[in-house]
Motif scaffolding. Structure first.
Motif, PDB file in Angstrom:
ATOM      1  N   GLU A 172     -36.625 -46.507  -1.468  1.00 34.91           N
ATOM      2  CA  GLU A 172     -37.286 -46.280  -0.183  1.00 34.91           C
ATOM      3  C   GLU A 172     -37.348 -44.794   0.150  1.00 34.91           C
ATOM      4  OE1 GLU A 172     -35.365 -48.715   2.738  1.00 34.91           O
ATOM      5  OE2 GLU A 172     -36.485 -50.508   2.142  1.00 34.91           O
ATOM      6  N   ALA A 173     -36.289 -44.065  -0.197  1.00 39.57           N
ATOM      7  CA  ALA A 173     -36.288 -42.631   0.072  1.00 39.57           C
ATOM      8  C   ALA A 173     -37.377 -41.929  -0.732  1.00 39.57           C
ATOM      9  CB  ALA A 173     -34.915 -42.044  -0.254  1.00 39.57           C
ATOM     10  N   ALA A 180     -40.793 -42.574   0.664  1.00 39.51           N
ATOM     11  CA  ALA A 180     -41.038 -41.892   1.937  1.00 39.51           C
ATOM     12  C   ALA A 180     -40.996 -40.376   1.808  1.00 39.51           C
ATOM     13  CB  ALA A 180     -40.013 -42.349   2.964  1.00 39.51           C
ATOM     14  N   GLY A 181     -40.725 -39.883   0.581  1.00 36.75           N
ATOM     15  CA  GLY A 181     -40.659 -38.445   0.386  1.00 36.75           C
ATOM     16  C   GLY A 181     -39.383 -37.811   0.899  1.00 36.75           C
ATOM     17  N   ARG A 182     -38.341 -38.611   1.099  1.00 32.36           N
ATOM     18  CA  ARG A 182     -37.055 -38.089   1.558  1.00 32.36           C
ATOM     19  C   ARG A 182     -36.127 -37.833   0.365  1.00 32.36           C
ATOM     20  NH1 ARG A 182     -37.271 -42.851   4.616  1.00 32.36           N
ATOM     21  NH2 ARG A 182     -35.416 -43.563   3.493  1.00 32.36           N
ATOM     22  N   PRO A 183     -35.116 -37.007   0.529  1.00 29.72           N
ATOM     23  CA  PRO A 183     -34.117 -36.839  -0.529  1.00 29.72           C
ATOM     24  C   PRO A 183     -33.390 -38.159  -0.758  1.00 29.72           C
ATOM     25  CG  PRO A 183     -33.950 -35.074   1.094  1.00 29.72           C
ATOM     26  CD  PRO A 183     -34.882 -36.094   1.668  1.00 29.72           C
ATOM     27  N   PRO A 218     -30.434 -40.705  -1.162  1.00 28.28           N
ATOM     28  CA  PRO A 218     -29.074 -40.704  -0.629  1.00 28.28           C
ATOM     29  C   PRO A 218     -28.051 -40.591  -1.741  1.00 28.28           C
ATOM     30  CG  PRO A 218     -29.988 -42.920  -0.626  1.00 28.28           C
ATOM     31  CD  PRO A 218     -31.104 -41.996  -1.001  1.00 28.28           C
TER      32      PRO A 218
END
Length: 325
Positions: A293-294, A297-300, A302
């Protein structure tokens, strides 16, 4: 990317779905699947109820019929294909060409995935299976780099699925002969690698010997944990050295490569471990669902420590990042 998670038992299937699996893969309790261990897998009734429960939570179920039928014994595999379709499976995972042909002819609406046991590792082989049997996804063997996977995806029109966590096999998938040499049971036909029925432990002086099919695979001091005697991860003498000649007892962990695999065009990420506990399945699935999911969404990604769930509490990127030939 779709997260494909292991379900060796109905309880593990529920744990995987609750932890966020997009899809689970499982098999019947017989030699039609390559994890044919005592106490694992599904009866016909359990398969139907498990699929219904997974669908109610929005998850797909892929049924593995990925061993090679015995000559004259094809009826069991044919019956299990029909059982999988009747139970509402979203796809079947197949390796044998004859079984693929039977599925395409008699169960044309059933989605067909090519098992890693088929060892299709280049565009020509994959395109053959797609054209001849209508295969829509191929599970790639664990011998390819990320760059090689990207190159394959540029030349095929089917989905690719790759392993990202769990057991790591050093052999070309579906071509292992070590275990069958030692035990007389073929992993690709009987569905068991290093079968428990052929494992024995014996005290020899100050050591505990772990044997498979009469062959001593490990010797450990009595006060040390004794590993399960899997041939490719055994200790052998080669020249003047004794140690893990084929493979160290470590697990695959490619979580940090998920962005690169996405860029390479991979459709699905597979977690190995149908012989693992539901607690193991739940924790690994939650970790990878958060990572997927990260990335989407373009997130780092976890941080998450999965080392304690790895074999030998150590991990490797395997062939994905290999620099040798």
């Amino acid at each position: 990317m779709e997260l494909v998670c292991p379900a060796g038992t109905p309880a593990a299937m529920r744990a995987a779905v609750e932890a966020g699996a997009h899809a689970v893969y499982c098999g019947f309790a017989d030699e039609t699947n390559a994890r044919n261990f005592p106490g694992l897998n599904f009866s016909t009734e359990e398969m139907a109820s498990g699929i219904a429960g997974a669908h109610a939570r929005g998850a797909k179920v892929l049924v593995a019929l990925n061993t090679f039928p015995r000559a004259g014994g094809e009826e069991l595999w044919h019956r299990r294909l029909a059982d999988a379709e009747a139970a509402g499976a979203d796809a079947v995972i197949l390796a044998d060409m004859g079984l693929l042909a039977h599925a395409a002819e008699h169960h044309p609406r059933m989605r067909r995935h090519l098992s890693v046991q088929a060892a299709a590792a280049n565009p020509d082989a994959i395109n053959f299976y797609a054209e001849a049997f209508g295969v829509q996804r191929v599970v790639l063997p664990r011998v390819l780099t990320v760059d090689e996977i990207a190159a394959i995806n540029r030349e095929i029109d089917v989905e690719t699925e790759v392993f990202v966590f769990g057991g790591l096999c050093v052999m070309a998938e579906g071509r292992c002969s070590l275990s069958s040499y030692a035990t007389g049971k073929s992993p690709n036909m009987n569905g068991v690698c290093s079968p428990a029925s052929h494992v024995a432990y014996a005290e020899e002086g100050q050591d505990l010997a772990a044997r498979l099919g009469g062959f001593t695979i490990h010797r450990t001091p009595k006060n040390q944990p004794a590993p399960y005697p899997t041939l490719c991860k055994g200790c052998f003498s080669s020249g003047d050295q004794t140690g893990h000649v084929f493979e160290d007892p470590v697990s695959l962990d490619a979580k940090h490569l998920i962005p690169a695999l996405a860029k390479a065009g991979v459709t699905a990420l597979k977690i190995e471990g149908r012989q693992r506990s539901r607690a193991y399945v739940g924790e690994v699935v939650r970790t990878f669902r958060a990572a997927v999911e990260a990335v989407a969404a373009g997130r780092p990604m976890p941080e998450g420590a999965l080392a304690r769930l790895s074999e030998g509490q150590a991990a490797t990127a395997g062939a994905y990042a290999k620099t040798w030939r």
